[in-house]
Design a protein around this motif. Structure first.
Motif, PDB file in Angstrom:
ATOM      1  N   HIS A  35      13.990   5.738  11.104  1.00  0.00           N
ATOM      2  CA  HIS A  35      13.038   5.313  10.078  1.00  0.00           C
ATOM      3  C   HIS A  35      11.727   4.820  10.695  1.00  0.00           C
ATOM      4  O   HIS A  35      10.678   4.830  10.030  1.00  0.00           O
ATOM      5  CB  HIS A  35      13.685   4.210   9.240  1.00  0.00           C
ATOM      6  N   TYR A  36      11.772   4.426  11.953  1.00  0.00           N
ATOM      7  CA  TYR A  36      10.561   3.984  12.651  1.00  0.00           C
ATOM      8  C   TYR A  36       9.462   5.045  12.560  1.00  0.00           C
ATOM      9  O   TYR A  36       8.292   4.725  12.348  1.00  0.00           O
ATOM     10  CB  TYR A  36      10.877   3.692  14.119  1.00  0.00           C
ATOM     11  N   ALA A  37       9.840   6.321  12.733  1.00  0.00           N
ATOM     12  CA  ALA A  37       8.850   7.406  12.674  1.00  0.00           C
ATOM     13  C   ALA A  37       8.193   7.464  11.298  1.00  0.00           C
ATOM     14  O   ALA A  37       6.997   7.757  11.182  1.00  0.00           O
ATOM     15  CB  ALA A  37       9.496   8.743  13.014  1.00  0.00           C
ATOM     16  N   GLY A  38       8.968   7.199  10.250  1.00  0.00           N
ATOM     17  CA  GLY A  38       8.396   7.189   8.910  1.00  0.00           C
ATOM     18  C   GLY A  38       7.411   6.045   8.712  1.00  0.00           C
ATOM     19  O   GLY A  38       6.347   6.217   8.106  1.00  0.00           O
ATOM     20  N   LEU A  39       7.770   4.861   9.224  1.00  0.00           N
ATOM     21  CA  LEU A  39       6.848   3.730   9.160  1.00  0.00           C
ATOM     22  C   LEU A  39       5.570   4.040   9.929  1.00  0.00           C
ATOM     23  O   LEU A  39       4.459   3.765   9.458  1.00  0.00           O
ATOM     24  CB  LEU A  39       7.510   2.481   9.751  1.00  0.00           C
ATOM     25  N   TRP A  40       5.744   4.618  11.123  1.00  0.00           N
ATOM     26  CA  TRP A  40       4.597   4.929  11.978  1.00  0.00           C
ATOM     27  C   TRP A  40       3.684   5.957  11.306  1.00  0.00           C
ATOM     28  O   TRP A  40       2.466   5.784  11.263  1.00  0.00           O
ATOM     29  CB  TRP A  40       5.109   5.452  13.321  1.00  0.00           C
ATOM     30  N   TRP A  41       4.265   7.018  10.777  1.00  0.00           N
ATOM     31  CA  TRP A  41       3.460   8.065  10.142  1.00  0.00           C
ATOM     32  C   TRP A  41       2.721   7.521   8.921  1.00  0.00           C
ATOM     33  O   TRP A  41       1.529   7.790   8.735  1.00  0.00           O
ATOM     34  CB  TRP A  41       4.346   9.248   9.774  1.00  0.00           C
ATOM     35  N   ALA A  42       3.398   6.737   8.109  1.00  0.00           N
ATOM     36  CA  ALA A  42       2.734   6.162   6.935  1.00  0.00           C
ATOM     37  C   ALA A  42       1.569   5.279   7.356  1.00  0.00           C
ATOM     38  O   ALA A  42       0.482   5.327   6.766  1.00  0.00           O
ATOM     39  CB  ALA A  42       3.739   5.356   6.110  1.00  0.00           C
ATOM     40  N   SER A  43       1.771   4.477   8.393  1.00  0.00           N
ATOM     41  CA  SER A  43       0.702   3.601   8.863  1.00  0.00           C
ATOM     42  C   SER A  43      -0.471   4.392   9.429  1.00  0.00           C
ATOM     43  O   SER A  43      -1.639   4.061   9.185  1.00  0.00           O
ATOM     44  CB  SER A  43       1.258   2.647   9.929  1.00  0.00           C
ATOM     45  N   VAL A  44      -0.184   5.454  10.186  1.00  0.00           N
ATOM     46  CA  VAL A  44      -1.251   6.303  10.718  1.00  0.00           C
ATOM     47  C   VAL A  44      -2.021   6.976   9.584  1.00  0.00           C
ATOM     48  O   VAL A  44      -3.258   7.016   9.585  1.00  0.00           O
ATOM     49  CB  VAL A  44      -0.663   7.352  11.682  1.00  0.00           C
ATOM     50  N   VAL A  45      -1.297   7.515   8.618  1.00  0.00           N
ATOM     51  CA  VAL A  45      -1.937   8.165   7.472  1.00  0.00           C
ATOM     52  C   VAL A  45      -2.878   7.198   6.764  1.00  0.00           C
ATOM     53  O   VAL A  45      -4.026   7.537   6.437  1.00  0.00           O
ATOM     54  CB  VAL A  45      -0.863   8.704   6.505  1.00  0.00           C
ATOM     55  N   ILE A  46      -2.414   5.971   6.535  1.00  0.00           N
ATOM     56  CA  ILE A  46      -3.212   4.985   5.805  1.00  0.00           C
ATOM     57  C   ILE A  46      -4.456   4.593   6.602  1.00  0.00           C
ATOM     58  O   ILE A  46      -5.572   4.561   6.078  1.00  0.00           O
ATOM     59  CB  ILE A  46      -2.349   3.762   5.466  1.00  0.00           C
ATOM     60  N   ASN A  47      -4.271   4.297   7.879  1.00  0.00           N
ATOM     61  CA  ASN A  47      -5.404   3.861   8.691  1.00  0.00           C
ATOM     62  C   ASN A  47      -6.428   4.967   8.913  1.00  0.00           C
ATOM     63  O   ASN A  47      -7.637   4.730   8.855  1.00  0.00           O
ATOM     64  CB  ASN A  47      -4.898   3.320  10.031  1.00  0.00           C
ATOM     65  N   ALA A  48      -5.956   6.176   9.171  1.00  0.00           N
ATOM     66  CA  ALA A  48      -6.880   7.285   9.405  1.00  0.00           C
ATOM     67  C   ALA A  48      -7.639   7.673   8.140  1.00  0.00           C
ATOM     68  O   ALA A  48      -8.744   8.222   8.213  1.00  0.00           O
ATOM     69  CB  ALA A  48      -6.119   8.489   9.953  1.00  0.00           C
ATOM     70  N   SER A  49      -7.066   7.388   6.968  1.00  0.00           N
ATOM     71  CA  SER A  49      -7.663   7.789   5.695  1.00  0.00           C
ATOM     72  C   SER A  49      -8.498   6.693   5.048  1.00  0.00           C
ATOM     73  O   SER A  49      -9.183   6.950   4.048  1.00  0.00           O
ATOM     74  CB  SER A  49      -6.551   8.204   4.712  1.00  0.00           C
ATOM     75  N   ALA A  50      -8.468   5.491   5.595  1.00  0.00           N
ATOM     76  CA  ALA A  50      -8.940   4.303   4.887  1.00  0.00           C
ATOM     77  C   ALA A  50     -10.410   4.342   4.491  1.00  0.00           C
ATOM     78  O   ALA A  50     -10.798   3.711   3.498  1.00  0.00           O
ATOM     79  CB  ALA A  50      -8.661   3.060   5.727  1.00  0.00           C
ATOM     80  N   ASP A  51     -11.248   5.059   5.247  1.00  0.00           N
ATOM     81  CA  ASP A  51     -12.679   5.072   4.943  1.00  0.00           C
ATOM     82  C   ASP A  51     -13.135   6.351   4.249  1.00  0.00           C
ATOM     83  O   ASP A  51     -14.334   6.543   4.025  1.00  0.00           O
ATOM     84  CB  ASP A  51     -13.487   4.864   6.222  1.00  0.00           C
TER      85      ASP A  51
END
Length: 644
Positions: free
Chosen positions: A489-505
């Protein structure tokens, strides 16, 4: 202040008996968490020295308060090979957390008062410290727990010996070399009916990888400093703004250079990818023109992928190509295929795969790029068919690739030079991001996207003048993969966090996970291969499925008070979605304030995806015009509603 001599010890130092009132030192930590319980005010001293490629890489360290709020972020520039900083640590109830994210390029020495109870949580599989011969630590196993002691050999520590203090029972674990990075050694410790303390002796010196499963993965220099972590509930206050910042990127995966098995069709459909990364092998397509047409059409028509990027390479992903007859023939064939497939969508082309990692120097790549660009421009039909030129498809953007001389090979520097020479003919800035393995460090993706946008500039509408493509990313690069991360599940947390941060602006156009399915030497896919024809969704794919279900077109401005919770606000045609992730193990109390009437919006719904990888609906409540809910640890969430 810490002296330079301390940095060179490369050891986790044990305190001498009776030194409780003195200082305690942890030296050359490379990856892990140091938890600090300061019952009295303390001064934390952090020093660092270079370990490898420090002149090409920045670092960030994070010090969190016991409640999970960011207390101090330590920024280290690439030119700061050596350094030190003092941080005043107020007395507090609970445990501070000093996070040293891997992969780190420096060894970090930490010093504090002996009265501050400290416990170190090493990373698993990856090495977490460098130690001197004779290093010892203590750990506790609770009654009835089946603890597993594990470790991996990195050319340094080769033996782990655990001794139970109550009766002297010993367990010895020899660490051996393994053919695959994700393989390691482990041994079970005998359980007991009461809590037991063990002494761990690390045999050898140098890089050390050791950890515990089945019990708390915490180690202390003194027995009396062992304690259960005290981590109270966190709080995340979110404020939704009316401003639209930009658009969300198309999320995708790297797809195979072949027709995928029929048995994967439904799984690929479930992932919901809207973008793709391909390789095209110039030596293959030269001999077999039109061989790509079938699977490229399938990906577009069956799976709805309307944005993609293709990297030219040789068989086996051979990265260094010359502007010779074979490369020209392969390029011509690929362009001809693209014209044949003309339709909706954009098809970005990069002439090389990670040139800053693979080419001898910038001038060699620049000459190759110039000649291939001229060849591509000679086919005007390709542009009409949606072909666009991307560069440089670098290995990392703000930091250097993993090779000698990385300081002269930063992706952003090579991109800047190419833009100065060929800016009018370049349509996109593309890069790959690797080795940001820590959940707290994923905020660095936002920094890289902002830096890319600053490099290419913004147009009158506030959009980047060139498309920004983060076309490959994964927790680790190459084969340096931990099953604790990739297969959990760590990979899912990591991917979600990357998606959110990379998309934030709202600046990024494309974000791709690398790769679609596990390969024998690269088990880093979204799909696990169970047999020649059987595949299944890995936890990261389940997370991507959850993300895709709640993904909307536009990014809305959002203020977020939390450090351990990432959130992204999106909207489209009257629909709204707040996508987020709790990266910590603690429960978070979340509140959302937004436009007037949010609590009365139509179809207000909260969905969660936790460690069991089973989506479920969850309760929420409205008080004083704000939405409130509890967010369990290590959980994705999506709050959705329709505007009135």
């Amino acid at each position: 202040m810490l002296k330079a001599g301390l940095y060179t010890l490369l050891t986790l130092l044990s305190l001498a008996p009776g030194a409780q009132a003195g200082s305690m030192q942890w030296s050359s930590i490379r990856d892990g968490s140091l938890y600090l319980r300061a019952d009295q005010p303390d001064r934390l001293k952090i020093g660092w020295n270079p370990a490898w490629q420090s002149d090409a890489n920045r670092e960030q360290l994070y010090l969190l308060q016991p409640g999970g709020q960011l207390f101090k972020q330590l920024e280290i520039r690439a030119d700061q090979a050596y350094g030190e900083q003092d941080i005043e640590l107020p007395a507090a109830t609970g445990d501070y957390r000093l996070q040293i994210p891997g992969y780190s390029f420096r060894g970090f020495a930490v010093s504090h008062r002996g009265s501050t109870a400290a416990q170190f949580e090493p990373t698993k599989v990856h090495f977490s410290a460098e130690v001197h011969s004779g290093a010892e630590l203590y750990f506790r196993v609770a009654a009835g727990e089946q603890a597993i002691l594990a470790g991996k050999y990195y050319g340094g520590v080769s033996v782990l010996q655990a001794s139970r203090l109550s009766d002297g029972a010993k367990v010895r674990l020899e660490l051996k070399e393994h053919p695959a990075y994700g393989q390691f050694d482990q041994v079970a410790l005998p359980p007991a009916e009461q809590d037991e303390v063990w002494r761990l002796a690390l045999g050898g010196s140098g890089k050390a990888a050791f950890w515990l499963d089945g019990t708390a993965n915490l180690f202390a220099q003194e027995v009396q400093q062992l304690h259960p972590l005290d981590q109270p509930r966190g709080e995340a206050r979110l404020q939704l703004k009316a401003q639209t910042l930009g658009t969300t990127p198309r999320l995708g995966i790297a797809l195979p250079y072949a027709q995928p098995p029929q048995s994967t069709f439904d799984l690929l459909q479930a992932i919901g990818a809207r973008a793709a990364n391909f390789y095209s092998f110039v030596d293959v397509i030269e001999q077999e023109p039109e061989r790509e047409i079938g699977f490229r059409r399938l990906y577009r028509e069956r799976f709805g992928i309307d944005r993609d990027i293709t990297l030219l390479a040789g068989t086996g992903r051979r990265a260094v190509l010359a502007a010779d007859a074979q490369s020209f023939a392969g390029l011509d064939a690929w362009l001809a295929d693209s014209v044949h497939l003309a339709g909706n969508g954009l098809h970005y082309l990069a002439f090389a795969d990670e040139p800053n990692l693979n080419y001898p120097d910038y001038s060699s790549y620049a000459l190759y790029f110039e000649q291939m660009l001229a060849r591509a421009k000679a086919n005007p039909e390709a542009r009409a068919a949606g072909v666009r030129i991307a560069m440089p498809a670098s290995s990392r953007l703000l930091d250097g690739p993993f090779r000698v001389g990385a300081g002269q090979r930063r992706g952003i520097d090579w991109a800047r030079k190419l833009l100065a020479q060929h800016g009018e003919d370049i349509d996109a800035l593309a890069w790959h991001e690797w080795m940001v393995r820590d959940l707290l460090a994923t905020r660095r993706y936002r920094e890289s996207v902002r830096a890319a946008a600053e490099l290419v500039g913004l147009d009158a509408a506030g959009r980047p003048r060139k498309a920004l493509l983060l076309s490959q990313t994964n927790i680790s690069s190459g084969r340096d993969l931990s099953p604790y991360q990739q297969d959990s599940h760590y990979a899912g947390l990591w991917w979600a966090s990357v998606v959110i941060n990379a998309s934030a602006d709202g600046l990024l156009d494309m974000l791709n996970w690398f790769q679609a399915a596990d390969e024998p030497d690269y088990p880093k896919g979204m799909l696990a291969q169970r047999s020649a024809s059987q595949f299944s969704l890995k936890p990261v794919a389940v997370a991507q499925q959850f993300i895709a279900r709640h993904w909307l077109a536009n990014v809305q401005a959002l203020d977020n008070s939390a450090f351990e919770v990432d959130a992204l606000a999106m909207s489209e045609a009257g629909r709204h979605s707040l996508l987020g992730v709790n990266k910590a193990s603690r429960v978070q109390v979340v509140s959302l304030d937004g436009p007037l009437g949010l609590c009365h919006a139509s179809q207000l719904k909260l969905s969660l995806l936790g460690p069991d990888d089973q989506p479920r609906d969850a309760p929420l409540e409205c008080r004083d015009g704000r939405v409130h809910f509890e967010l369990p640890g290590e959980t994705l969430f999506a709050l959705t509603w329709k505007a009135l």
